[in-house]
Write an enzyme that holds these catalytic residues in place. Structure first.
Site, PDB file in Angstrom:
ATOM      1  CB  VAL A   5      12.525  17.475  10.181  1.00  0.00           C
ATOM      2  CG1 VAL A   5      11.095  17.733   9.701  1.00  0.00           C
ATOM      3  CG2 VAL A   5      13.294  18.788  10.261  1.00  0.00           C
ATOM      4  CE1 TYR A   6       9.762   9.311   9.538  1.00  0.00           C
ATOM      5  CE2 TYR A   6      11.770   8.436  10.516  1.00  0.00           C
ATOM      6  CZ  TYR A   6      10.504   8.239  10.017  1.00  0.00           C
ATOM      7  OH  TYR A   6       9.964   6.977  10.002  1.00  0.00           O
TER       8      TYR A   6
END
Length: 244
Positions: A151-152
């Site tokens: 996600v990051y």
């Protein structure tokens, strides 16, 4: 006339180092912050005490209305804007596999890392003076493709795409748009929650065998916004000691 820079997330860590370095180079700096007003004011005082010009502005970059106010205040205070440093961002609270990531994690990371950059870039197209500079922030996690950070990394991969395309969309205005992708850097945000053994392991990964420092990153930003950096455009620079 002094150039003017907005540095988002500049109350501490890499952002504070960038603000101080740009001020040392004669640039007037808007120190943006979302929390820790005392830290932001301390950065401003340090700059002023060293003979520079700085002004702190509260704005949540994930809020488009707040970002408009940030740009307006910069222009009122210093008369214009030449440089935008999109430093503000958040990292994941440890490794979280994609299958285990919930909506709240996704929304928080993308709201700041991706939408925040989107918000400032839109306004930069209207507010930056010709000949300006924009430096966005990605991460070397994009290149490392580390499990647990999907996600990051995805939020920052979008920033790299913004960078390459926006540089072309500003054709004719002599504005350079680049991104920096730091590796592990010794900041409070990065070190928080890690054991000494984890930190030591991360420090050994680059061939230069140390963590980066906020000053390492600030030095590259200073180059990109300088006249000497004027032929670098649309690029993502991995500033990580060779980790990837």
């Amino acid at each position: 006339m002094s150039k003017v820079a907005i540095v988002t997330g500049a109350s501490r860590g890499i952002g504070a180092s960038i603000a101080k370095r740009l001020a040392a180079d004669g640039i007037s700096v808007v120190v943006n912050y979302t929390a820790r007003p005392a830290d932001a004011e301390r950065v401003v005082r340090d700059i002023i005490d060293a003979g520079g010009q700085a002004y702190a502005v509260l704005a949540d970059i994930s809020d488009s209305v707040a970002v408009e106010a940030l740009f307006d205040q910069a222009e009122v205070k210093f008369g214009g804007i030449d440089i935008l440093i999109n430093n503000a961002g958040v990292i994941q609270p440890g490794m979280v596999n994609l299958a285990d990531s919930d909506d709240a994690l996704y929304q928080k990371i993308f709201a700041i890392n991706t939408k925040g950059t989107f918000n400032t870039l839109r306004l930069a197209a209207r507010h930056l003076r010709d000949g300006g500079r924009i430096v966005n922030f990605s991460t070397s996690v994009v290149g490392l493709a580390l499990p647990g950070y999907s996600v990051y990394a995805a939020s920052k991969a979008a920033v790299e795409s913004f960078t390459a395309i926006f540089a072309k969309e500003l054709r004719g205005r002599n504005i350079c748009v680049n991104a920096i992708a730091p590796g592990p850097t010794a900041t409070e945000l990065f070190l928080g929650g890690k054991t000494s053994e984890q930190v030591e392991r991360l420090a050994r990964q680059p061939p230069l065998e140390r963590l980066g420092t906020p000053e390492d990153i600030a030095n590259v930003v200073a180059f990109l916004v300088s006249e000497q950096g004027g032929w670098v455009n649309g690029q993502t620079l991995r500033v990580n000691g060779g980790i990837v």
